[in-house]
Design an enzyme around this catalytic site. Structure first.
Site, short mmCIF file in Angstrom:
data_model
loop_
_atom_site.label_atom_id
_atom_site.label_comp_id
_atom_site.label_asym_id
_atom_site.label_seq_id
_atom_site.Cartn_x
_atom_site.Cartn_y
_atom_site.Cartn_z
N SER B 157 0.84 -1.20 0.00
CA SER B 157 0.00 0.00 0.00
C SER B 157 0.87 1.25 0.00
CB SER B 157 -0.89 0.02 1.25
OG SER B 157 -1.49 1.28 1.39
N TYR B 170 -1.14 -0.44 10.50
CA TYR B 170 -1.42 -0.79 9.11
C TYR B 170 -0.23 -0.36 8.25
CZ TYR B 170 -3.59 -1.08 4.52
OH TYR B 170 -3.85 -1.39 3.21
#
Lengths: 492, 263
Positions: B157, B170
């Site tokens: 990501s 995350y």
């Protein structure tokens, strides 16, 4: 249950020459209990087990059939080194690299090493490997004192020349068909320097090379010949002998420096290129013309070296020529199916010259010239399925490419007939081409029978298997094995 | 000894090719029940791949299976159950008749409050996003390294580029994943294996629903970009590609300013 499941993964398993292989579950047991558990698991599942070390056999000695693979490399503890008696006690997965690095600082070197330091000692025992000193100290098996064998039944059996002598002499060189060698005890060689004295002797032809080597066997510690297989006519078998001897005590002014592992490390670069990348350059020369050029240059360099006289080299530098260029085999291709075979012929002394001359000429006529020829002197040993004999060996490397190997296999069949007519033998660590009929001629029937009888006794279910065993012991087989049909996988 | 079924033979003497003439390749996609993973499975199948699709949610997988028929093999799998990975991996590769591509698309991004420091929740993120990647990546690395062929693709990501205040763990999981994939790439390059890191920017998926992402691309567009990156042996690919520029800018902001910004 109590016993931990041995670790395993699913991999592509192939011979070192990369020409054939298949996917298989690979177990990596860490101790004897886990090895025993692997046998039990294979039995429960009704699958066979192929024993494997670092997979350095060129052919299919450690390539699986339809079953699982037992890879011994995680069982790699050095158990003890006895400097007094010059002995090393090792787990089977210890590599020759680990062994020399362990014993060198104590003033020892392994008795027998291959041209690469990566084989495991269990693999070296199972294939009964030899080195450049075979004429002098015999094979790897000759220098073993004792082995531990886990039989397919799970029984752990300690074998030596007195106790279980049959198993000892059959399992060494028995290519992993009788049991898993989990421990070896071997003699080691005392040395007085980390260096060895070497000289090159350039030879004009095969006859001269054999004469020179025979004249040196009583004074040399190592003798190996390199042959330019592209040369023909009067120069057939021309090449370079390397003659080496250990240094006597006192000859090395600073043994404490040379007997260190870092002194032995192979160079990090070759002609200025980082050695990890050198195979990419070699690949450019990996064709008949490129190799003709390299062999010719090497011969000329050898003539210069011949005038240089004695020089000193580290033990690792002298012995592990194959490790100078990491992954050099990728020069033959990196996609599975492309690769090389090494065809090594062992021929008794009396017929060797004639046989090798015929063989080298035949290769040239058929248009398959070996890119590398290695020539060695051997002596017999007492192991049942041994390749060793009182004679000579010539090892030839041939490139294999998918679809193009049929002619090569035909040539090998012709060579095999020539070698067998000369009373010769073959070596399972290298072979990929023999069929049942050729093997039956190469090994005396009583030895073969005894070996198979012992296998039936210790492994009645046929739990231990390998592509090699299926190839050479299947009575339906012909003179040579079928050439590999390489379905090279397409790119995703 | 009775020899049961023969495993995927690649090129033993005399063996037939492992796959039919119509098979473009064989792939495992982990995290296939929704979002980018599901879109990628559909795309690969349409393109002629044999695909094994894995996900935690069985009912979603069943839908996918019904839609795609025989070309996709589905398995319910929770990536935090790492014990089963070696056996499951072997099973799938045998079932597919070999393997050319592994895509790890499983990932979670639970909502995290501005003053929330919940270790359990954080570890759960790492378990799914990172440890699962490692468990599957290791299996694939061994197989691909040994057959000297194959592609490992991890859906990372843009969030891994900087440590932003909104999603500490995350982001950590994605940064660690990038690191792991880069290391695999360096290890396996010599063996002809490709490792592709995908860094999606804004993609409309269930995970990002309700975040009000502006200029987001659809999961299908992302899947197309991923397939292209895999085929071209890209190393790191931002999706959409203009996010490369965003990443460079974000990366170059000095900490002094970055800590005062609300991104």
């Amino acid at each position: 249950m109590g016993v931990a499941e041995p670790k395993h993964s699913y991999e592509y398993v192939e011979g070192w020459g990369m020409t054939s292989g298949r996917h298989a579950r690979v177990f990596r047991p860490r101790d004897v209990e886990e090895v025993q558990r692997c046998f039990a698991l294979a039995r429960e599942e009704g699958r066979s087990l192929t024993l494997r070390g670092t997979g350095c056999s060129y052919g299919d000695a450690s390539a699986p059939t339809a079953g699982h693979v037992l890879d011994l490399t995680a069982m790699n503890r050095v158990l003890s080194i006895d400097s007094e008696r010059a002995e090393a006690d090792l787990e089977g997965g210890v590599t020759i690299e680990q062994l020399w690095k362990e014993v060198l600082p104590r003033g020892f070197w392994p008795k027998v090493v291959s041209g690469t330091m990566y084989p495991t000692v269990a693999g070296a025992a199972g294939m009964n490997i030899h080195g450049k000193n075979n004429f002098k100290v015999g094979t790897f098996g000759d220098n073993l004192l004792e082995i531990d064998l886990v039989l397919p039944s799970g029984e752990l059996c300690t074998c030596n020349r007195e106790s279980h002598a049959d198993l000892f002499h059959a399992a060494i060189g028995g290519f992993g068909m009788l049991g898993c060698i989990t421990r070896v005890k071997t003699r080691i060689q005392p040395i007085h320097s980390g260096e060895i004295e070497v000289r090159g002797i350039s030879c004009h032809d095969l006859g001269e090379m054999m004469e020179v080597i025979d004249g040196l066997t009583d004074q040399a510690d190592y003798l190996v010949g390199w042959i330019d297989c592209f040369a023909g006519g009067d120069s057939l078998g021309r090449g370079l002998i390397h003659h080496a001897r250990y240094l006597p005590p006192g000859a090395d002014p600073e043994p404490e420096r040379t007997l260190r592992v870092d002194f032995q490390e192979l160079p990090g670069t070759i002609l200025g290129f980082p050695k990890g990348e050198v195979w990419r350059i070699l690949r450019l020369f990996n064709n008949d013309w490129g190799m003709r050029l390299i062999n010719a240059l090497k011969h000329q360099a050898g003539r210069v070296e011949g005038h240089k006289g004695w020089y000193r080299q580290s033990h690792a530098g002298f012995n592990f020529l194959l490790d100078y260029v990491p992954n050099w085999k990728f020069a033959y291709g990196r996609v599975p199916g492309r690769g090389l075979i090494q065809y090594q012929m062992f021929v008794p002394a009396e017929s060797a010259h004639q046989t090798f001359t015929t063989a080298l000429e035949l290769c040239r006529r058929r248009g398959y010239v070996s890119y590398l020829g290695v020539f060695k002197r051997h002596r017999p040993d007492p192991f049942w399925m041994t390749h060793a004999l009182d004679g000579w060996s010539l090892a030839l490397d041939f490139k294999v490419s998918p679809g193009g190997s049929e002619g090569l296999w035909k040539l090998c069949e012709e060579l095999t007939r020539i070698v067998l007519d000369g009373g010769g033998r073959f070596y399972f660590a290298k072979d990929l081409v023999l069929g049942y009929q050729a093997m039956a001629r190469a090994f005396p029937p009583e030895r073969r029978e005894a070996f198979l009888a012992l296998k039936r006794e210790v492994d009645p279910e046929g739990l231990l298997d390998s592509a090699l065993f299926q190839r050479v012991f299947d009575e339906r087989g012909g003179y040579s094995a079928p050439s590999p049909v390489c379905a090279v996988p397409r790119r995703a | 000894m009775t020899v049961t079924e023969s495993p995927a033979v690649v090129h033993s003497p005399g063996a037939p090719p492992p796959d039919g003439p119509l098979c473009k390749g064989r792939a495992i996609v982990i995290g296939a029940s929704s979002g980018i993973g599901a879109a990628l499975v559909r795309r690969l199948v349409a393109d002629g791949y044999r695909v094994a699709a894995l996900a935690r949610r069985g009912e979603r997988l069943a839908e996918l299976e019904q839609e795609l028929g025989e070309a996709a093999l589905t398995r319910v799998h929770d990536v935090t159950d790492r014990q089963v990975v070696p056996v499951l991996f072997e099973d799938l590769v045998r079932g597919l008749g070999g393997l050319d591509l592994l895509v790890y698309a499983a990932g979670i991004m639970p909502k995290v409050g501005p003053q929330e420091y919940d270790t359990e929740k954080d570890v759960a993120i790492l378990e799914t996003n990172l440890c699962g990647m490692i468990a599957w990546g290791n299996e694939a690395a061994r197989l691909f390294g040994s057959q000297r062929r194959g592609t490992i693709c991890g859906i990372s990501s843009i969030a891994g580029v900087r440590g932003r205040r909104g999603q500490p763990v995350y982001g950590t999981s994605k940064a660690a994943m990038d690191h792991y994939l880069e290391a695999l790439r360096n290890r396996l390059d010599e063996y002809g294996v490709h490792v592709v890191t995908i860094r999606p920017g804004f993609v409309e998926t269930e995970m990002t629903a309700g975040l009000g992402l502006r200029g987001a691309i659809s999961a299908d567009q992302a899947a197309r970009g991923i397939q292209r990156a895999i085929e071209r042996h890209a190393t790191v690919r931002y999706l959409p590609r203009r996010w490369w520029l965003v990443a460079q800018i974000v990366r170059s902001i000095p900490s002094f300013f970055f800590r005062r910004m609300s991104i």
